[in-house]
Design an enzyme around this catalytic site. Structure first.
Site, PDB file in Angstrom:
ATOM      1  N   ASN A  96      24.631 -10.504 -12.193  1.00 11.40           N
ATOM      2  CA  ASN A  96      24.808  -9.192 -11.565  1.00 11.40           C
ATOM      3  C   ASN A  96      23.692  -8.276 -12.087  1.00 11.40           C
ATOM      4  O   ASN A  96      23.407  -8.305 -13.279  1.00 11.40           O
ATOM      5  CB  ASN A  96      26.186  -8.616 -11.964  1.00 11.40           C
ATOM      6  CG  ASN A  96      26.653  -7.504 -11.052  1.00 11.40           C
ATOM      7  OD1 ASN A  96      25.915  -6.573 -10.775  1.00 11.40           O
ATOM      8  ND2 ASN A  96      27.891  -7.592 -10.590  1.00 11.40           N
TER       9      ASN A  96
ATOM     10  N   HIS B 120      39.988 -13.726   0.240  1.00 10.68           N
ATOM     11  CA  HIS B 120      40.253 -12.560   1.102  1.00 10.68           C
ATOM     12  C   HIS B 120      40.133 -12.886   2.586  1.00 10.68           C
ATOM     13  O   HIS B 120      39.940 -11.989   3.408  1.00 10.68           O
ATOM     14  CB  HIS B 120      39.323 -11.395   0.716  1.00 10.68           C
ATOM     15  CG  HIS B 120      39.625 -10.845  -0.661  1.00 10.68           C
ATOM     16  ND1 HIS B 120      38.773 -10.025  -1.355  1.00 10.68           N
ATOM     17  CD2 HIS B 120      40.707 -10.995  -1.456  1.00 10.68           C
ATOM     18  CE1 HIS B 120      39.317  -9.704  -2.530  1.00 10.68           C
ATOM     19  NE2 HIS B 120      40.481 -10.281  -2.612  1.00 10.68           N
TER      20      HIS B 120
HETATM   21  P1  OAD Z   1      31.778  -4.636  -4.804  1.00  6.65           P
HETATM   22  O1  OAD Z   1      31.045  -3.910  -3.722  1.00  6.65           O
HETATM   23  O2  OAD Z   1      32.892  -3.923  -5.483  1.00  6.65           O
HETATM   24  O3  OAD Z   1      30.755  -5.068  -5.928  1.00  6.65           O
HETATM   25  C1  OAD Z   1      29.520  -5.636  -5.628  1.00  6.65           C
HETATM   26  C2  OAD Z   1      28.850  -6.053  -6.931  1.00  6.65           C
HETATM   27  O4  OAD Z   1      27.660  -6.747  -6.584  1.00  6.65           O
HETATM   28  C3  OAD Z   1      28.452  -4.903  -7.848  1.00  6.65           C
HETATM   29  O5  OAD Z   1      28.880  -5.194  -9.170  1.00  6.65           O
HETATM   30  C4  OAD Z   1      26.931  -4.885  -7.770  1.00  6.65           C
HETATM   31  O6  OAD Z   1      26.320  -4.522  -9.003  1.00  6.65           O
HETATM   32  C5  OAD Z   1      26.623  -6.341  -7.452  1.00  6.65           C
HETATM   33  N1  OAD Z   1      25.367  -6.577  -6.745  1.00  6.65           N
HETATM   34  C6  OAD Z   1      24.695  -5.762  -5.902  1.00  6.65           C
HETATM   35  N2  OAD Z   1      23.587  -6.367  -5.436  1.00  6.65           N
HETATM   36  C7  OAD Z   1      23.572  -7.613  -6.000  1.00  6.65           C
HETATM   37  C8  OAD Z   1      22.680  -8.728  -5.907  1.00  6.65           C
HETATM   38  N3  OAD Z   1      21.589  -8.701  -5.149  1.00  6.65           N
HETATM   39  N4  OAD Z   1      22.990  -9.844  -6.620  1.00  6.65           N
HETATM   40  C9  OAD Z   1      24.099  -9.875  -7.399  1.00  6.65           C
HETATM   41  N5  OAD Z   1      24.958  -8.863  -7.514  1.00  6.65           N
HETATM   42  C10 OAD Z   1      24.698  -7.737  -6.831  1.00  6.65           C
HETATM   43  O7  OAD Z   1      32.239  -6.029  -4.173  1.00  6.65           O
HETATM   44  P2  OAD Z   1      33.396  -7.022  -4.654  1.00  6.65           P
HETATM   45  O8  OAD Z   1      33.441  -7.106  -6.124  1.00  6.65           O
HETATM   46  O9  OAD Z   1      33.201  -8.263  -3.877  1.00  6.65           O
HETATM   47  O10 OAD Z   1      38.283  -6.513  -0.713  1.00  6.65           O
HETATM   48  O11 OAD Z   1      34.674  -6.281  -4.145  1.00  6.65           O
HETATM   49  C11 OAD Z   1      35.899  -6.940  -4.222  1.00  6.65           C
HETATM   50  C12 OAD Z   1      36.749  -6.602  -3.043  1.00  6.65           C
HETATM   51  O12 OAD Z   1      36.815  -5.180  -2.877  1.00  6.65           O
HETATM   52  C13 OAD Z   1      36.215  -7.081  -1.698  1.00  6.65           C
HETATM   53  O13 OAD Z   1      36.528  -8.424  -1.413  1.00  6.65           O
HETATM   54  C14 OAD Z   1      36.890  -6.160  -0.745  1.00  6.65           C
HETATM   55  C15 OAD Z   1      36.633  -4.865  -1.480  1.00  6.65           C
HETATM   56  O14 OAD Z   1      37.468  -3.811  -1.167  1.00  6.65           O
HETATM   57  C16 OAD Z   1      39.033  -6.258   0.363  1.00  6.65           C
HETATM   58  O15 OAD Z   1      38.581  -5.776   1.384  1.00  6.65           O
HETATM   59  C17 OAD Z   1      40.450  -6.659   0.186  1.00  6.65           C
END
Ligand code: OAD
Length: 237
Positions: free
Chosen positions: A210, A116
């Protein structure tokens, strides 16, 4: 399960890792979804699409500038450092990230593919020139290129395609990995999330890290429920 995953990682000749916003959560970078997620307070269609930027570049830049300032004050944590160690001791390794914050690189990871983009890269909307700018807060908003064109953040917005090279390398790594680690992603944004399926179909051992369940949890070889810093330090030792 920790011991088993430890030994899978020790014996694997090829490992790939996919990280998401949860990877940076313990560094203090907000995630997108979940309780205090950015998309709880902001609408992606106002801030993270090419149309939003065309409509109101100043608003979009103010949001990105705020995030740049926030991220600049954050440091990589023990989980980032564990992934550096994993890279150093693994024959074939690729770290694929959806994060734009650059924390993996700051921790010392070298084989990184950013699906990204990067919040530190500015790209000219007129001449296409791009450069890295690490200043926490930009002097002028919106910033401009030497050619006079307006600069945009070097990130991938909704509706845009992923960088071709990074995506090709990521798919290949997912196909070849003996172990595929998925850390801190809600696995709802495509095509990034599909990498875990590609890996699983290629008989890779997919391991999820996660604190919460995700759409991947039901088919992975191991689902380690806990924060990235703690779990990664445990499985990479
Ligand atoms: P999300 O915010 O959708 O998901 C974050 C994940 O991290 C969740 O499943 C939480 O349970 C987990 N989480 C929270 N705290 C944590 C910790 N301490 N250790 C491990 N896991 C933890 O973020 P992404 O999946 O990265 O894209 O989202 C994908 C994309 O959506 C991003 O790159 C962005 C967003 O919109 C764009 O902007 C194009």
């Amino acid at each position: 399960m920790i011991k088993e995953v430890q030994s899978w990682l020790r014996s694997a000749r090829s490992v790939a890792v996919l990280t998401g916003a949860g990877m940076s959560a313990e560094s203090g970078v907000p995630t997108f979804r979940g309780e205090n997620g950015l998309w709880r307070n902001y609408r992606p269609e106002d801030l993270a699409t090419p149309e939003a930027f065309e409509r109101d570049p100043k608003l979009v830049w103010e949001w990105y500038d705020w995030r740049r300032g926030l991220i600049a004050a954050c440091q990589p944590h023990e989980g980032h450092r564990a992934l550096v160690l994993l890279e150093e001791r693994t024959l074939q390794f690729l770290l694929i990230t959806q994060n734009v914050d650059g924390l993996h690189e700051r921790a010392g990871s070298r084989q990184v593919r950013r699906l990204h983009g990067s919040i530190w890269i500015l790209r000219c909307t007129r001449c296409g020139d791009e450069h890295e700018d690490l200043t926490a807060r930009l002097a002028d908003i919106p910033p401009h290129c030497a050619c006079g064109g307006m600069l945009r953040p070097g990130v991938v917005w909704f509706g845009e395609t992923l960088p071709e090279d990074a995506w090709r390398d990521a798919q290949l790594a997912a196909q070849q990995a003996e172990v595929f680690l998925v850390v801190g992603t809600s696995a709802v944004v495509q095509p990034a999330a599909s990498l875990a399926l590609i890996a699983s179909n290629a008989s890779s051992k997919v391991v999820e890290v996660n604190p919460d369940a995700t759409p991947l949890s039901s088919f992975v070889a191991a689902s380690l429920r806990g924060p990235a810093g703690q779990v990664l330090s445990e499985i990479i030792s």
